[in-house]
Design a protein around this motif. Structure first.
Motif, mmCIF file in Angstrom:
data_model
loop_
_atom_site.group_PDB
_atom_site.id
_atom_site.type_symbol
_atom_site.label_atom_id
_atom_site.label_comp_id
_atom_site.label_asym_id
_atom_site.label_seq_id
_atom_site.Cartn_x
_atom_site.Cartn_y
_atom_site.Cartn_z
ATOM 1 N N ASP A 71 10.522 17.240 -22.124
ATOM 2 C CA ASP A 71 11.860 17.235 -22.702
ATOM 3 C C ASP A 71 12.212 18.673 -23.061
ATOM 4 O O ASP A 71 11.781 19.192 -24.089
ATOM 5 N N GLY A 72 12.972 19.335 -22.173
ATOM 6 C CA GLY A 72 13.314 20.729 -22.420
ATOM 7 C C GLY A 72 12.083 21.619 -22.369
ATOM 8 O O GLY A 72 11.332 21.620 -21.390
ATOM 9 N N ASP A 73 11.842 22.346 -23.440
ATOM 10 C CA ASP A 73 10.716 23.279 -23.493
ATOM 11 C C ASP A 73 9.532 22.683 -24.238
ATOM 12 O O ASP A 73 8.802 23.396 -24.919
ATOM 13 N N ARG A 74 9.355 21.389 -24.124
ATOM 14 C CA ARG A 74 8.245 20.750 -24.826
ATOM 15 C C ARG A 74 7.777 19.526 -24.037
ATOM 16 O O ARG A 74 8.507 19.003 -23.190
ATOM 17 N N CYS A 75 6.575 19.110 -24.335
ATOM 18 C CA CYS A 75 6.074 17.852 -23.791
ATOM 19 C C CYS A 75 6.177 16.773 -24.867
ATOM 20 O O CYS A 75 6.052 17.062 -26.071
ATOM 21 N N ILE A 76 6.401 15.556 -24.443
ATOM 22 C CA ILE A 76 6.370 14.405 -25.340
ATOM 23 C C ILE A 76 5.013 13.724 -25.132
ATOM 24 O O ILE A 76 4.571 13.522 -24.002
ATOM 25 N N GLY A 77 4.381 13.397 -26.231
ATOM 26 C CA GLY A 77 3.066 12.798 -26.149
ATOM 27 C C GLY A 77 2.974 11.499 -26.923
ATOM 28 O O GLY A 77 3.857 11.168 -27.723
ATOM 29 N N GLU A 78 1.881 10.796 -26.693
ATOM 30 C CA GLU A 78 1.593 9.593 -27.465
ATOM 31 C C GLU A 78 0.138 9.654 -27.924
ATOM 32 O O GLU A 78 -0.749 10.097 -27.180
ATOM 33 N N LEU A 79 -0.077 9.268 -29.164
ATOM 34 C CA LEU A 79 -1.437 9.259 -29.698
ATOM 35 C C LEU A 79 -2.310 8.314 -28.892
ATOM 36 O O LEU A 79 -1.872 7.228 -28.493
ATOM 37 N N CYS A 80 -3.517 8.742 -28.629
ATOM 38 C CA CYS A 80 -4.433 7.886 -27.887
ATOM 39 C C CYS A 80 -4.776 6.646 -28.720
ATOM 40 O O CYS A 80 -4.804 6.694 -29.950
#
Length: 432
Positions: free
Chosen positions: A420-429
């Motif tokens: 998303d733009g200049d970042r990654c979107i993550g999800e907690l394992c």
């Protein structure tokens, strides 16, 4: 009296601002986060480009408008490099350089007694000692910057920094260990080592950058150690192998490039060729799999032809940097390049900067997309306005995780799922 500080420029300046505030607090001054509520405003200046100088002047004007009766202090690189010009900036009540910044409490007291403007700028001397300073408070951040080196002996033809900062000098290891122990006790998880010419750490006293990294990594509570900007010609294989032996060292390397064209590099008085730089990048990727390589690139240096620019642009694409800081060449009086007769026009510099920035944006997008699907440890720092929590991977990929949980200062595994733009979107394992 309440003190507010404004920092312009690099991470070294940020560290020095915090050290100056700590010194003033020790001398009885109260720190404030509200500029308009302050009695004293300190502006720690940068002078690396002409735009930097313009920002200093604008910041001085703004500070004076906000606090017409307050004490305005100008310090940092601009007064040190250009003392006569800085002395004419009458919005500042006190003008002091880098070399005698520790005098600031006494200078403020002197000004309060006399209400007479003070300009005290001492030139750097060969053999200057490293300025002893320690910072243990970075406004509740999880990362702490630690300045371990000052000065530069390189004299690149475009650069005023040797005048602003003097010769290379290094923080003694015992002082570094004491500062790291205090930051460890304060709960910081990541240390970023910074300097004016960080790669030159210890060269005047028989030490090396690896000695500093080893010292910081030995602190039990410190999870990560990150390096600031590095000069590529000082990163030999023995250094890389020793750095690789430290599992806490983050695999992110900011290698100053300036140009990917050998002819331009020679005019800049840089001490490597494009091929040597490329070989270093290849070696880093072999020794530190998954590392991120970032850089600075100058466009429109004196004498740069269209062909030389194209060569530099192609080289930047070839290396496939994770991030590129692009800036047009700015004439700095007092440097070797300032007297050249083949300066590039502003319009040409602007056009080249636009093209290099476009390439940099493509490379950045490619890098972020290359991280998708990876599970990375993220050190979380702050909660954002959109409700996500932001942190960084070891290779300095910015990651936002949508969650209501308080994750600040926690190091947790995260799967990177989108960009998303200049970042990654993550999800907690799962299970975290």
């Amino acid at each position: 009296m309440k003190v507010f500080a404004i920092t312009l420029g690099c991470k070294v300046n940020q560290y020095e601002t915090q050290a100056t505030l700590a010194l003033l607090e020790k001398n009885g001054y109260q720190l404030t986060d509200h500029e308009a509520d302050s009695d004293i405003i300190i502006i720690n200046s940068c002078t690396v480009t002409g735009v930097s100088d313009q920002k200093v002047r604008q910041t001085l004007h703004r500070a004076r408008r906000l606090c017409p009766g307050g004490i305005i202090v100008l310090t940092g690189c601009m007064p040190q490099a250009f003392p006569e010009e800085s002395a004419l900036l009458t919005d500042a009540d006190i003008v002091v350089g880098n070399s005698n910044r520790s005098m600031l409490p006494a200078l403020i007291q002197r000004y309060l007694l006399s209400r007479q403007r003070i300009v005290e700028i001492q030139p750097h001397q060969n053999g200057d000692a490293f300025e002893s300073m320690q910072v243990t408070d970075f406004h509740e951040r999880t990362r702490a910057f630690v300045k371990i080196e000052d000065g530069c002996n390189r004299f690149c033809s475009y650069c005023i920094i040797p005048t602003a900062r003097g010769r290379v000098r290094s923080k003694p290891l015992d002082e570094l260990k004491a500062e790291i122990a205090a930051l460890d006790a304060a709960g910081y998880r990541e240390i970023v080592l910074v300097g004016i010419n960080l790669s030159a750490y210890g060269q005047e006293c028989g030490l090396s950058l690896c000695d500093a990294v080893d010292a910081v990594c030995s602190a039990p509570g410190i999870s990560r150690v990150r390096l600031g900007s590095l000069e590529p010609d000082r990163m030999d294989d023995a250094t890389l192998q020793r750095l690789a032996a430290q599992p806490k060292l983050c695999p992110q390397f900011h290698l100053s490039l300036q140009s990917g064209c050998d002819a331009t590099l020679r005019r800049m008085n840089r001490h490597y060729t494009a091929d040597e730089y490329a070989a270093l990048c290849s070696r880093l990727r072999d020794i530190f799999p998954g590392c991120a390589l970032t850089t600075d690139v100058m466009v429109g240096f004196a004498g740069e032809t269209d062909g030389e620019f194209q060569e530099s642009l192609a080289f930047v694409r070839q290396i496939a940097f994770a991030k590129v800081h692009v800036f047009p060449y700015s004439v700095r009086p007092g440097t070797a390049a300032a007297g050249r007769s083949d300066h590039v026009t502003a319009a040409v510099k602007e056009a080249r900067a636009h093209r290099m920035l476009a390439a940099a944006a493509e490379l950045r997008a490619d890098f972020l997309n290359s991280q998708l699907g990876l599970v990375c440890d993220v050190l979380f720092e702050t909660r954002c306005k959109d409700g996500s929590v932001m942190g960084y991977t070891a290779n300095y990929t910015p990651v936002h995780v949508p969650t209501d949980r308080d994750l600040q200062n926690r190091l947790l595994p995260v799967r990177l799922v989108s960009v998303d733009g200049d970042r990654c979107i993550g999800e907690l394992c799962s299970g975290i």
